[in-house]
Write an enzyme that holds these catalytic residues in place. Structure first.
Site, PDB file in Angstrom:
ATOM      1  CG  ASP A   1      -1.788   1.237   1.293  1.00 27.44           C
ATOM      2  OD1 ASP A   1      -1.617   2.139   0.453  1.00 27.44           O
ATOM      3  OD2 ASP A   1      -2.654   1.297   2.187  1.00 27.44           O
TER       4      ASP A   1
ATOM      5  CG  ASN B   1       2.123   1.655 -12.557  1.00 29.44           C
ATOM      6  OD1 ASN B   1       1.899   2.211 -13.636  1.00 29.44           O
ATOM      7  ND2 ASN B   1       1.300   0.750 -12.046  1.00 29.44           N
TER       8      ASN B   1
ATOM      9  CE1 TYR C   1      -4.737  10.238 -12.548  1.00 31.47           C
ATOM     10  CE2 TYR C   1      -4.757  11.636 -14.493  1.00 31.47           C
ATOM     11  CZ  TYR C   1      -4.347  10.478 -13.850  1.00 31.47           C
ATOM     12  OH  TYR C   1      -3.565   9.571 -14.510  1.00 31.47           O
TER      13      TYR C   1
HETATM   14  N1  NAD Z   1      -4.760   4.491 -18.195  1.00 33.86           N
HETATM   15  C1  NAD Z   1      -4.528   5.745 -18.535  1.00 33.86           C
HETATM   16  O1  NAD Z   1      -5.209   6.287 -19.445  1.00 33.86           O
HETATM   17  C2  NAD Z   1      -3.428   6.532 -17.877  1.00 33.86           C
HETATM   18  C3  NAD Z   1      -3.069   7.765 -18.467  1.00 33.86           C
HETATM   19  C4  NAD Z   1      -2.085   8.525 -17.862  1.00 33.86           C
HETATM   20  C5  NAD Z   1      -1.449   8.076 -16.712  1.00 33.86           C
HETATM   21  N2  NAD Z   1      -1.804   6.876 -16.175  1.00 33.86           N
HETATM   22  C6  NAD Z   1      -1.133   6.482 -14.928  1.00 33.86           C
HETATM   23  O2  NAD Z   1      -0.516   5.221 -15.084  1.00 33.86           O
HETATM   24  C7  NAD Z   1      -0.507   4.520 -13.829  1.00 33.86           C
HETATM   25  C8  NAD Z   1      -1.110   3.127 -14.018  1.00 33.86           C
HETATM   26  O3  NAD Z   1      -2.432   3.283 -14.506  1.00 33.86           O
HETATM   27  P1  NAD Z   1      -3.314   2.088 -15.109  1.00 33.86           P
HETATM   28  O4  NAD Z   1      -4.010   2.644 -16.289  1.00 33.86           O
HETATM   29  O5  NAD Z   1      -2.511   0.869 -15.243  1.00 33.86           O
HETATM   30  O6  NAD Z   1      -4.399   1.970 -13.912  1.00 33.86           O
HETATM   31  P2  NAD Z   1      -5.069   0.695 -13.258  1.00 33.86           P
HETATM   32  O7  NAD Z   1      -6.207   1.234 -12.463  1.00 33.86           O
HETATM   33  O8  NAD Z   1      -5.347  -0.353 -14.260  1.00 33.86           O
HETATM   34  O9  NAD Z   1      -3.917   0.163 -12.289  1.00 33.86           O
HETATM   35  C9  NAD Z   1      -3.511   0.886 -11.159  1.00 33.86           C
HETATM   36  C10 NAD Z   1      -2.994  -0.086 -10.119  1.00 33.86           C
HETATM   37  O10 NAD Z   1      -2.647   0.669  -8.934  1.00 33.86           O
HETATM   38  C11 NAD Z   1      -3.064  -0.088  -7.816  1.00 33.86           C
HETATM   39  N3  NAD Z   1      -3.219   0.752  -6.624  1.00 33.86           N
HETATM   40  C12 NAD Z   1      -4.218   1.622  -6.317  1.00 33.86           C
HETATM   41  N4  NAD Z   1      -4.041   2.119  -5.091  1.00 33.86           N
HETATM   42  C13 NAD Z   1      -2.902   1.570  -4.589  1.00 33.86           C
HETATM   43  C14 NAD Z   1      -2.189   1.692  -3.366  1.00 33.86           C
HETATM   44  N5  NAD Z   1      -2.633   2.483  -2.368  1.00 33.86           N
HETATM   45  N6  NAD Z   1      -1.040   0.989  -3.205  1.00 33.86           N
HETATM   46  C15 NAD Z   1      -0.600   0.162  -4.193  1.00 33.86           C
HETATM   47  N7  NAD Z   1      -1.237  -0.021  -5.360  1.00 33.86           N
HETATM   48  C16 NAD Z   1      -2.373   0.692  -5.561  1.00 33.86           C
HETATM   49  C17 NAD Z   1      -4.375  -0.709  -8.254  1.00 33.86           C
HETATM   50  O11 NAD Z   1      -4.767  -1.794  -7.410  1.00 33.86           O
HETATM   51  C18 NAD Z   1      -4.058  -1.119  -9.686  1.00 33.86           C
HETATM   52  O12 NAD Z   1      -3.523  -2.427  -9.756  1.00 33.86           O
HETATM   53  C19 NAD Z   1      -1.282   5.408 -12.837  1.00 33.86           C
HETATM   54  O13 NAD Z   1      -0.382   6.156 -12.063  1.00 33.86           O
HETATM   55  C20 NAD Z   1      -2.074   6.311 -13.758  1.00 33.86           C
HETATM   56  O14 NAD Z   1      -2.420   7.535 -13.149  1.00 33.86           O
HETATM   57  C21 NAD Z   1      -2.773   6.092 -16.724  1.00 33.86           C
END
Ligand code: NAD
Length: 267
Positions: A63, A90, A160
């Protein structure tokens, strides 16, 4: 090119989405990966998939909002693999609410994961990264997941955007701070466009809701049209960039941001 042989990487939020794909790509590039997430079962499945494919992986419950959880993760990673070379901050969440409808509780949760989590991860992993960086030509590496919403404003989710703007500049400040200390730890950020993960799906739902249409597919179509390249991103698009930034091929890069957005912010 882009090899990570012998490197040990700790990734937060790596049970699914961009984090999981990055763990798979890093393992395929020769790294041993530590898959950290609050989703413990899913993290185990991702790690098993990697080991079944011949890679080296360890799953653990992480976490990012608590110091104790990071301390346990670093201890487990270094006990299992002996050192730490790469940190991928990430884990992140999307709120999907207008600033006028968000609550203080929403904001505090967003900040805890998207900002506190990145700082704590950096702080708690830095000693191990600095140590292993001493014996590496181009040092250790931290890659922070920011967003294009950390470079330009976001109509859908201003809060965000505020957290990701923080990650953008924290990345640069950390690179400067580590450089001044003489630590060989490169620190860079990644700025994805809209990527088709669970979070991507959440952005389409939020767009539909905020425009009062409830048409998920139409909202997805609008997002796609914003990307001049003609498609939305997939996790692999981002994972490959992260592998590059973590590898010695990016040895002269620190304090930089890599934009992988299908041309969205070129407009
Ligand atoms: N998908 C998009 O369009 C996008 C665009 C720009 C940036 N991002 C960034 O990329 C990263 C990954 O995004 P994604 O699309 O894979 O999202 P996702 O929601 O598929 O995965 C995010 C992961 O973070 C985990 N998580 C959440 N809270 C947590 C905590 N307190 N401790 C540990 N793990 C935790 C979740 O359980 C999940 O497995 C994020 O930082 C997101 O902001 C995503």
């Amino acid at each position: 090119m882009n090899r990570l042989d012998g490197k040990i990487a700790l990734l937060s939020g790596a049970a699914r989405g961009i984090g999981a794909e990055t763990a798979r790509k890093m393992a395929a590039a020769g790294a041993s990966v530590v898959v950290g997430d609050v989703l413990a079962d899913r993290a185990r499945e991702t790690a098993k998939e990697i080991t079944d494919a011949g890679g080296k992986a360890l799953a653990l419950t992480l976490d990012v909002t608590t110091e104790a959880s990071w301390a346990a993760a670093v201890a487990a990673a270094t006990k299992q693999f002996g050192k730490l070379d790469i940190l991928v901050n990430n884990a992140g969440i999307f709120l999907g609410k207008d600033l006028m409808e968000a609550t203080l509780e929403d904001w505090n949760r967003l900040v805890a994961i998207n900002m506190t989590g990145v700082w704590l991860g950096t702080k708690m992993c830095a000693p191990a990264l600095a140590e292993s960086g001493k014996s590496s030509r181009h040092g250790s590496a931290i890659v922070n997941l920011a967003s294009i919403a950390g470079l330009v404003g976001s109509q859908l989710d201003p809060l965000y955007s505020m957290t990701k703007g923080g990650v953008t500049l924290f990345t640069k400040s950390t690179a400067l701070s580590f450089g001044r200390k003489g630590w060989k730890v490169r620190v860079n950020s990644i700025h994805p466009g809209v990527i088709e993960t669970d979070m991507g799906t959440q952005t389409f739902a939020s767009r539909a809701r905020q425009t009062g249409s409830n048409d998920f597919e139409a909202a997805r179509g609008v997002a796609m049209k914003q990307h001049p390249i003609g498609r939305l991103g997939v996790a692999e698009d981002i994972a490959l960039g992260i592998v590059f930034l973590a590898s010695d091929d990016a040895g002269f890069m620190t304090g930089s941001g890599m934009v992988i957005d299908g041309g969205l912010t070129a407009q």
